[in-house]
Every structure is written in structure tokens, then in C-alpha cells.
Enzyme design. Sequence first.
Site, PDB file in Angstrom:
ATOM      1  N   LYS A 174       4.262  -9.188   0.930  1.00  0.00           N
ATOM      2  CA  LYS A 174       3.235  -9.666   1.704  1.00  0.00           C
ATOM      3  C   LYS A 174       2.285 -10.364   1.086  1.00  0.00           C
ATOM      4  O   LYS A 174       1.311  -9.921  -0.020  1.00  0.00           O
ATOM      5  CB  LYS A 174       2.417  -8.519   2.404  1.00  0.00           C
ATOM      6  CG  LYS A 174       1.360  -8.971   3.368  1.00  0.00           C
ATOM      7  CD  LYS A 174       0.245  -7.917   3.517  1.00  0.00           C
ATOM      8  CE  LYS A 174      -0.719  -8.031   2.530  1.00  0.00           C
ATOM      9  NZ  LYS A 174      -1.470  -9.313   2.715  1.00  0.00           N
ATOM     10  N   GLY A 205       0.485 -11.263   6.667  1.00  0.00           N
ATOM     11  CA  GLY A 205      -0.529 -10.357   7.770  1.00  0.00           C
ATOM     12  C   GLY A 205      -1.379  -9.894   6.670  1.00  0.00           C
ATOM     13  O   GLY A 205      -1.694 -10.016   5.401  1.00  0.00           O
ATOM     14  N   ASP A 206      -2.245  -8.931   7.379  1.00  0.00           N
ATOM     15  CA  ASP A 206      -3.389  -8.396   6.418  1.00  0.00           C
ATOM     16  C   ASP A 206      -3.331  -7.129   6.153  1.00  0.00           C
ATOM     17  O   ASP A 206      -2.167  -6.610   6.302  1.00  0.00           O
ATOM     18  CB  ASP A 206      -4.609  -8.241   7.307  1.00  0.00           C
ATOM     19  CG  ASP A 206      -4.530  -7.644   8.815  1.00  0.00           C
ATOM     20  OD1 ASP A 206      -3.551  -6.775   8.888  1.00  0.00           O
ATOM     21  OD2 ASP A 206      -5.548  -7.880   9.802  1.00  0.00           O
ATOM     22  N   GLY A 207      -4.099  -6.330   5.414  1.00  0.00           N
ATOM     23  CA  GLY A 207      -3.653  -5.241   4.665  1.00  0.00           C
ATOM     24  C   GLY A 207      -3.449  -3.957   5.715  1.00  0.00           C
ATOM     25  O   GLY A 207      -2.659  -3.393   5.594  1.00  0.00           O
ATOM     26  N   PRO A 208      -4.499  -3.854   6.795  1.00  0.00           N
ATOM     27  CA  PRO A 208      -4.362  -2.678   7.734  1.00  0.00           C
ATOM     28  C   PRO A 208      -3.031  -2.855   8.425  1.00  0.00           C
ATOM     29  O   PRO A 208      -2.194  -1.957   8.930  1.00  0.00           O
ATOM     30  CB  PRO A 208      -5.538  -2.823   8.704  1.00  0.00           C
ATOM     31  CG  PRO A 208      -6.380  -3.237   7.652  1.00  0.00           C
ATOM     32  CD  PRO A 208      -5.725  -4.601   6.940  1.00  0.00           C
ATOM     33  N   GLU A 249      -2.197  -3.652 -10.468  1.00  0.00           N
ATOM     34  CA  GLU A 249      -3.018  -4.362 -11.331  1.00  0.00           C
ATOM     35  C   GLU A 249      -4.403  -4.552 -10.283  1.00  0.00           C
ATOM     36  O   GLU A 249      -4.290  -5.520  -9.499  1.00  0.00           O
ATOM     37  CB  GLU A 249      -2.363  -5.590 -11.649  1.00  0.00           C
ATOM     38  CG  GLU A 249      -2.995  -6.302 -12.751  1.00  0.00           C
ATOM     39  CD  GLU A 249      -3.810  -7.315 -12.311  1.00  0.00           C
ATOM     40  OE1 GLU A 249      -5.236  -7.073 -12.344  1.00  0.00           O
ATOM     41  OE2 GLU A 249      -3.538  -8.543 -11.999  1.00  0.00           O
ATOM     42  N   CYS A 283      -9.279 -11.522 -12.793  1.00  0.00           N
ATOM     43  CA  CYS A 283      -9.470  -9.964 -12.980  1.00  0.00           C
ATOM     44  C   CYS A 283      -9.985  -9.803 -14.364  1.00  0.00           C
ATOM     45  O   CYS A 283     -10.502  -8.871 -14.695  1.00  0.00           O
ATOM     46  CB  CYS A 283      -8.475  -9.199 -12.359  1.00  0.00           C
ATOM     47  SG  CYS A 283      -6.924  -9.763 -12.682  1.00  0.00           S
ATOM     48  N   GLU A 383     -17.441  -5.833 -10.775  1.00  0.00           N
ATOM     49  CA  GLU A 383     -16.475  -6.874 -10.954  1.00  0.00           C
ATOM     50  C   GLU A 383     -17.113  -8.025  -9.708  1.00  0.00           C
ATOM     51  O   GLU A 383     -17.053  -7.533  -8.565  1.00  0.00           O
ATOM     52  CB  GLU A 383     -14.942  -6.765 -10.402  1.00  0.00           C
ATOM     53  CG  GLU A 383     -14.221  -8.077 -10.710  1.00  0.00           C
ATOM     54  CD  GLU A 383     -12.617  -7.607 -10.570  1.00  0.00           C
ATOM     55  OE1 GLU A 383     -12.082  -8.369 -11.245  1.00  0.00           O
ATOM     56  OE2 GLU A 383     -12.358  -7.167  -9.496  1.00  0.00           O
TER      57      GLU A 383
END
Length: 483
Positions: A174, A205-208, A249, A283, A383
Site C-alpha cells: 500500500k 488506499g488510505d491508512g484507516p 522506520e 526523516c 519533526e
Amino acid sequence: MSLPDLSRFYIDGAWVAPVSPARFPLIDPATEEEFGTLALGGAEDVERAVQAAHAALPAFSETTPEERIALLRRILALYEERREEFAEAMRQEMGAPIGFSRKAQAARGALHLNALIEVMERFSFEENGRSGTTRLRHEPVGVCGLITPWNWPINQVVVKVAPAIAAGCTMVLKPSEFSAVSAILFAQVLHEAGVPPGVFNLVNGDGPNVGSVISSHPLVDMVSFTGSTGAGIEVAKSAAPTVKRVAQELGGKSANILLDDVDFTEAVQKGVAACFTNSGQSCSIPTRMIVPRAKMPEVVELAVAAAAKFRLGDTKDLQTDLGPLVNRAQFERVRKLIQRGIDEGATLQVGGLERPEGLEKGYYVRPTIFTEVTPEMTIAREEIFGPVLSILAYDSEEEAIEIANSSNYGLAAYVQSGSLDRARQVARKLRGGQVHINYPSADFHAPFGGFRQSGNGREWGEAGLREYLETKAIVGYHPELSY
């Protein structure tokens, strides 16, 4: 570049329509204009992909290392043929200037594949144990859920997909919905290279609706996630009930210590450039420059001069150094953190909230430098993920190390010194997964990953391959030496 088909997912070796797609507009962050519409999936699409990966695992896990090396070489060759397409895709989807997209974003896909092939050519998947009667086997962990971010799209896809293939795993990817075009192009490369059906599957798709389903699925044996620390915590929670392996990560707030014996002209200039890499959307970049208090006036002058050299503008222009931030939400977040720095009493030396001159459209943020920053300030702790540098002062080497290690993060750290021995001593005391001495070139075999809230596990090179392997001990393997 003509866009690939954004309406389908890659499942079980074929491009298929989502079960109940949602629509997600793709916005060019340099122009704020829509350039495509991406189909987003859900739990039913993940289920199809996981089942395909599960069914493909027995056969693919039994392929030989030589077969998988040959497959990786075909992937590399096809990727190289299409490298310009990847560069253009990342320019448009996440705003990398075309020069940077070619030299860094697209280039890293090939660099990581080459490094992994070198690892595979000397890696032993079976070896004898110390006792002489035990055989050790390094076997694929199984079905892997891979969740990647938008800031280094192909870099992060390759450092997950390639070692999973090398280990003999199957997978469901994903990618970030903000950088799905380059992921779809990579799926095309894998298909053309002959990756067997079901080994690699792509669900947008998205995270949820997709990420959490992957990370909680009982048939997924491992989830590898790159993204924010907050999202990583949610992935870990979703994965916990099935006790699957989780590699993360996450965020970073890397310190860059300039010791008092360094060439400040060079060290400051390179430090500013490193902080502004990828418009600050990396990052592991050095976002906290820690300098001797007595040298602060000189450092400020050098840093402001260095920042002034960066050109913002059209991402198609080879002269552009810094592109926009990836989307409006990130643009607003960075501006809020710049305002927080001002409100908390840091001194704004250059940059700030105003849009760059001549760039009324696009999510551009001026290269920004703060001084009089103290370790407890928000801009020294959080961050930011934009072109914002915080400069902090120290009075002793011990204090510099203490400030560097005071962060909740520990992804990377940097130290600059005129004495290599002195830099090495400081490097040993810094809490970070990678410590860089005197701005070295990237080492694509070096393990990449963090301490503390920067995550767990390692990517790149042999360490990245081992993340996708389980170790099995077959005791009494040699009958003639058995009890």
C-alpha cells in the site's frame, strides 16, 4: 508522460477493478491543479490481495536464490529503461524538482537494487551451526504487508519490495495515496520482469481503510511501515493481536554537531544543504545544527548566505533547487510550526511565513533558519518536515552531545570535525541508527533505521534482507554426529 491506469489494482498477476472504489484527486503540489483521479480500495480489496499472496507463498518460497537473483536483475534492467518515467512521475506527484528527481529520487531505485543483488550473490541461506550437528536455515517470513510514504516514493517501495522478493516472501503493497503513480509504474516493471502471480500485489488506499486492514490481517506475517511516528504507533497496535513481526522506520529530528575545530565555511554550507534536501521532507536529514556559542555570529552569517543560494520555482526547470511541499495539509502544518518558533522566542534569521516571491500558487515554503533556539522549544523537538533549520548553541563538547541525544527520536546524527579521531569519539556517543562523519557519501549497504521513537528494524543492504527472514535451527541435522 502519459499517466498509467489509476483505476485498477494489481492483484494475483492481473490489473483488476476495486470492489467499491472511492475517488482521490491527485494534485500537482507545484501548481495546485488536479492531474488525475486515483481509485482507493478497502477491506475487500485487501482480502483478495492477501489471499493471492498467501496462495503464492509455498511455491515462491521454494525458489532458489539464483532464480530470485535473476528476477531482481530483470527488474533492475526494466527499471533503468524507464527511469525517466519514474523521475517525471515523482516530480508531478510529490513536487520534486526534475533535476533532483532524476539524480536522487529515481536514481535510488537502481542503487538499492544493485546493492541487494550484491548481497544476494554472497548471502548464505543455509549454514552449519557452531555445534557441528545443527543446520541453520534462513527462510522467508511469509506474507508481508508493506506500507510506504510519499516523500521518497520509489526509494521506500524498492527497499521493501526488493528484499521481500529476494528472501522468497510474497507481499501486499500500500503506497501513499499521494505518490501512487510511481508505485503503479513499479508494479508494471515487476509484471514485465516476470514476478509470478500473487507474489506482489498492489492495493491503493488510505491508512484507516487499507493500511490498518493489512496490518491487522491474520494471514499477514509481517508488516513493514515507513511514515510518521503517530501512524507507526497505530500500525503496531493493529498488528499486536496477531503477534506479527513489525518493522518501522519513523520520524527523526537529527542533530548535526559542528565541533570547534571544523572548517565552518564548508560545514555550515553543507549542513544547510543537507537540511533542505527534498525541501526538508526527509526523516533523517540534519534539522538541528549544534554549534559552539562563540562561533554563533559567524555561523549565522554563513547559514543565511547558504540559504539565499537556493532557488525555488517550476519543478520542470533544471535550475530549481527546492520544490513545494507535498500537499496543502503539510504546507499548513509547516507554516504553523514556523509560527510556533516565532511565538516561543526563537530568532527568525531568514525565511518565514510569506510565500516566496513570484510563487503565488504551489505549496512552497521559503528556506527558513532560526537561531536562539533552545532544546525545549517545539521547533527543536518536533519533526517539521519542511525546509526549516534550527541552530542551537553549546558551551562544551559534552553539552553538544547531551543536546543531540535529548530528542525522543534517534534515526540519524551528524558530527563534523577537523580531527577524524575526535569525530569518531563523538559518533560513538550519539544515539542514532546512522551517524554521519564529515558529510560522507551515502552507503547503500549500511543498515538504515532508528533508535527510540524513530522505529525498529533496519533497511538497506544485508540488514534489510534479514528483516524478511526467519531463522530455523534443525538440530541433529548430521546423522553421523547425532547422539
